[in-house]
Design a protein around this motif. Sequence first.
Motif, PDB file in Angstrom:
ATOM      1  N   PRO A 178      -9.896   0.819   0.355  1.00 35.05           N
ATOM      2  CA  PRO A 178      -8.931   1.079  -0.617  1.00 35.05           C
ATOM      3  C   PRO A 178     -10.375   1.847  -2.196  1.00 35.05           C
ATOM      4  O   PRO A 178     -11.289   1.885  -0.990  1.00 35.05           O
ATOM      5  CB  PRO A 178      -9.382  -0.813  -1.503  1.00 35.05           C
ATOM      6  N   LYS A 179      -9.887   1.832  -2.536  1.00 29.77           N
ATOM      7  CA  LYS A 179     -10.710   2.460  -3.469  1.00 29.77           C
ATOM      8  C   LYS A 179     -11.726   2.155  -4.229  1.00 29.77           C
ATOM      9  O   LYS A 179     -10.797   0.811  -5.257  1.00 29.77           O
ATOM     10  CB  LYS A 179      -9.899   4.017  -4.951  1.00 29.77           C
ATOM     11  N   SER A 216       1.774   5.423  -7.581  1.00 31.96           N
ATOM     12  CA  SER A 216       2.229   6.799  -7.284  1.00 31.96           C
ATOM     13  C   SER A 216       3.215   7.076  -8.449  1.00 31.96           C
ATOM     14  O   SER A 216       3.201   8.469  -8.147  1.00 31.96           O
ATOM     15  CB  SER A 216       2.473   6.824  -5.633  1.00 31.96           C
ATOM     16  N   GLU A 243       0.769  -0.625  -0.300  1.00 32.55           N
ATOM     17  CA  GLU A 243       0.036   0.184   0.307  1.00 32.55           C
ATOM     18  C   GLU A 243       0.810   1.587  -0.495  1.00 32.55           C
ATOM     19  O   GLU A 243       0.071   2.103  -0.613  1.00 32.55           O
ATOM     20  CB  GLU A 243      -1.031   0.335   0.964  1.00 32.55           C
ATOM     21  N   GLY A 268      -4.220  -2.249  -8.404  1.00 31.54           N
ATOM     22  CA  GLY A 268      -3.638  -0.287  -7.155  1.00 31.54           C
ATOM     23  C   GLY A 268      -2.969   0.446  -7.658  1.00 31.54           C
ATOM     24  O   GLY A 268      -2.952   0.630  -9.027  1.00 31.54           O
ATOM     25  N   GLN A 276      -2.315   3.592  -4.321  1.00 32.10           N
ATOM     26  CA  GLN A 276      -3.201   3.579  -3.654  1.00 32.10           C
ATOM     27  C   GLN A 276      -3.958   2.361  -4.518  1.00 32.10           C
ATOM     28  O   GLN A 276      -3.969   1.735  -5.946  1.00 32.10           O
ATOM     29  CB  GLN A 276      -4.323   4.627  -4.788  1.00 32.10           C
ATOM     30  N   LYS A 298      -5.456   0.690   5.496  1.00 29.82           N
ATOM     31  CA  LYS A 298      -5.927   2.188   3.925  1.00 29.82           C
ATOM     32  C   LYS A 298      -7.045   1.495   3.641  1.00 29.82           C
ATOM     33  O   LYS A 298      -6.664   0.192   2.571  1.00 29.82           O
ATOM     34  CB  LYS A 298      -5.363   2.658   3.851  1.00 29.82           C
TER      35      LYS A 298
END
Length: 614
Positions: A564-565, A532, A509, A529, A513, A562
């Motif tokens: 996830p989107k 970045s 992570e 994901g 993202q 975190k």
Amino acid sequence: MKTRDDIRNIAIIAHVDHGKTTLVNEMLKQSDTLDQHIQLQDRAMDTNAIEKERGITILSKNTAVKYGDTTINILDTPGHADFGGEVERVMKMVDGVLLVVDAFEGPMPQTRFVLKKALEQHLTPIVVINKVDRPGARPEEVVDEVLELFIELGADDAQLEFPVVYASAVNGTSSMDSDLSTQKHTMNPLFDTIIKTIPAPIDNSDEPLQFQVAMLDYNDYVGRIGIGRIFRGKIKIGDNVTVMKLDGSQKNFRVTKLFGFFGLTRTEINSAKAGDLIAVSGMDDIFVGETVTAADTPEALPILRIDEPTLQMMFVANDSPFAGREGKNVTARKLEERLKSQLQTDVSLRVDDTDQAGAWMVSGRGELHLSILVEEMRREGFELQLGRPEVIYRDIDGVMMEPFENVQIDTPEQYTGTVIDAMSQRKGEMQNMENEGNGQTRLTFLAPSRGLIGYSTEFLSSTGGYGIMNHTFEKYAPVIKNWEPGRTQGALVSINAGTATTYSLQSVEDRGQLFINAGTEVYEGMIVGQNSRENDIAVNVTKGKNLTNTRAAGKDHAAAIKTPKKMTLEESIEFLNDDEYCEVTPKNIRLRKKILNTGERQKAAKRKKIAASK
């Protein structure tokens, strides 16, 4: 000249969400149309499940209301530019338009788009200033803005003398005065204005038949249904008529069924005459723009122009390792049949074969147009894969052209600089900048369509979710050379198959993202994901923690990652690069590389790099 004073034909046009469909609801409720016991649900004209969920109109809808002795045929049109082909054809069927404008927002990009189409057809306009009870409503200023728009679009003197009705469709009130205190729970001011202002159709029913198809419907029992207007003459069941085809040929057929529109129902009728809006069945291959004429006087009306598609996307039969798990329609043959059947009713769509087995190039009027087709197919049990959307270039007089769009952005002032910078990187040229008050700024750009692909997600995050962006096709212009927009960040790609673990996701992570949770099943080549940085990274998300008898020094911490989107269908399509697919099934939307094997993919990337350097 004799007219049919018993009917009026109007279309309702507006920008998205300015209240067209809600207004039609109130007109149905407050006319002499529905039985008293019928309870009308909100936006009853939006019959499609996706229309109800998204609160948008996708397909034009016909209805008719009775007001005294007059039948008012109403066509509710889409406000979204992706469905502009629907709006254009509807304009040919009517004699006037109700232009609905939000009393707070005023004219918006699609207001301009739909009004331009109406003025080009020399239709008589009535302006409805809706949502007059909305906080911050400014009805009188909005009327001035509408007048300016009419002048800018070249309205003639008669069109500039438009009457104005003030309404709150959601409350069912209207009046002829901008003062909110004059609003009464009645739509009579609107009905009276329609009957007084909109011209009655010419009654030339004693002349030879001319009926033109403007929309299509399809029914498993009666086949293709042509919906349109009788411009001349009469038609009845059993008549032998001639269809004037688009290619100039003629075809004879017998009318087997006729339908009229009343309230929310399509009812069978025996006959109709000049001025009526009807549906005709019995013609297997009738198409939009074709004219049905009397057999002994075959005379075609001018062909309706349909806007060409501006965006295309590859639709591919699903061949991922998870293919066939969730859908019932998974074969290439089923996919082809479904795409070809869509052509029966959607005239703005094109489906072309490709060199790749099990793949078709599908062209439409925009991302929304194509994504709604995909969403419908998902719900019908289809599995498929989608390639990256691409704009359609055209050779016009020997010059290669690309589509450009008019983009209007409303944003809080503090995000203005960010928006202008992002739009300039996407080759958007700023046309106007206005301070709207209340800390809001309105920006207008002319931008290439390919620069806008994938921008809406970035736009929402860069404006804190407060920005509103609308764009409509403006024109074709010379291609911008030596520029290729695309994603600036790479993907996190699974290196193996299995189930994602919290332990492995924790180690990944920090790279960017995540799109998946622990417990998600993955396969090699699946995108889990967004990196970045700009390069792709192969990651292991299925690795488990080594279990030993040795307890770690220090306090144990509960493993957590975190959130996830969760990628929507539109976001997934926007995310795609050239070497990626979006895998769509009834239960899941996944992103993947076209080449799943990590080693093969790296070799292909090297070959591409070498070829590009030569």
